[in-house]
Design an enzyme around this catalytic site. Sequence first.
Site, PDB file in Angstrom:
ATOM      1  CG  ASP A  36     -81.868  -2.583 -15.055  1.00  0.00           C
ATOM      2  OD1 ASP A  36     -81.806  -3.603 -15.775  1.00  0.00           O
ATOM      3  OD2 ASP A  36     -82.565  -1.595 -15.341  1.00  0.00           O
ATOM      4  CG  LEU A  96     -97.898 -11.303   6.340  1.00  0.00           C
ATOM      5  CD1 LEU A  96     -97.374 -12.309   7.352  1.00  0.00           C
ATOM      6  CD2 LEU A  96     -99.403 -11.374   6.220  1.00  0.00           C
ATOM      7  CB  CYS A  97     -94.989  -5.075   4.640  1.00  0.00           C
ATOM      8  SG  CYS A  97     -93.707  -4.027   5.271  1.00  0.00           S
ATOM      9  CG  HIS A  98     -99.123  -2.696   8.910  1.00  0.00           C
ATOM     10  ND1 HIS A  98     -98.362  -3.579   9.630  1.00  0.00           N
ATOM     11  CD2 HIS A  98    -100.389  -2.846   9.359  1.00  0.00           C
ATOM     12  CE1 HIS A  98     -99.127  -4.233  10.485  1.00  0.00           C
ATOM     13  NE2 HIS A  98    -100.365  -3.817  10.337  1.00  0.00           N
ATOM     14  CG  MET A 112     -89.901  -4.674   6.710  1.00  0.00           C
ATOM     15  SD  MET A 112     -88.435  -5.738   6.631  1.00  0.00           S
ATOM     16  CE  MET A 112     -88.445  -6.256   4.938  1.00  0.00           C
ATOM     17  CD  GLU A 113     -91.970   0.452   5.159  1.00  0.00           C
ATOM     18  OE1 GLU A 113     -93.085  -0.047   4.968  1.00  0.00           O
ATOM     19  OE2 GLU A 113     -91.293   0.193   6.179  1.00  0.00           O
TER      20      GLU A 113
END
Length: 157
Positions: free
Chosen positions: A125, A73-75, A110-111
Amino acid sequence: MLTHLDAQGRANMVDVTDKAVTHREAVAQAFIRMLPQTLQMIVDGGHPKGDVFAVARIAGIQAAKKTSDLIPLCHPLMLSSVKVELSAEGSDRVRVVARCKLSGQTGVEMEALTAASVAALTIYDMCKAVDRGMVIEQVQLLEKVGGKSGHFQADPL
């Protein structure tokens, strides 16, 4: 009100069609704690895989650009700037700070959070062969500027 739910409570991508295009910026951070000798190896440039911070920086930038592929749902956004800074703090942790900017109809929190998280994951990692006990912690939004909800700044921890 949760904006990602419709009137029936179903998941829904928010319609931003009528929202104004404004300057938006978000800053997020993450920390990764490790053994002092692991951090020293990174700082000294002694890792056999190369420059850990350089690889983590690129991973964070790439992650910000791919956020809508990862978070439902993130644009998808046309980011105008992504900066990822990494710095040693004390003898046993790295601070990752990600800053994302754009002019658009929805925010970039969010980014920024994704960039900081993936940069920290990349450090894990690259260094897991020498330190499996690393801990990623304190992933948080530090600041958000722009949009209808205005300015947000996290309280200091």
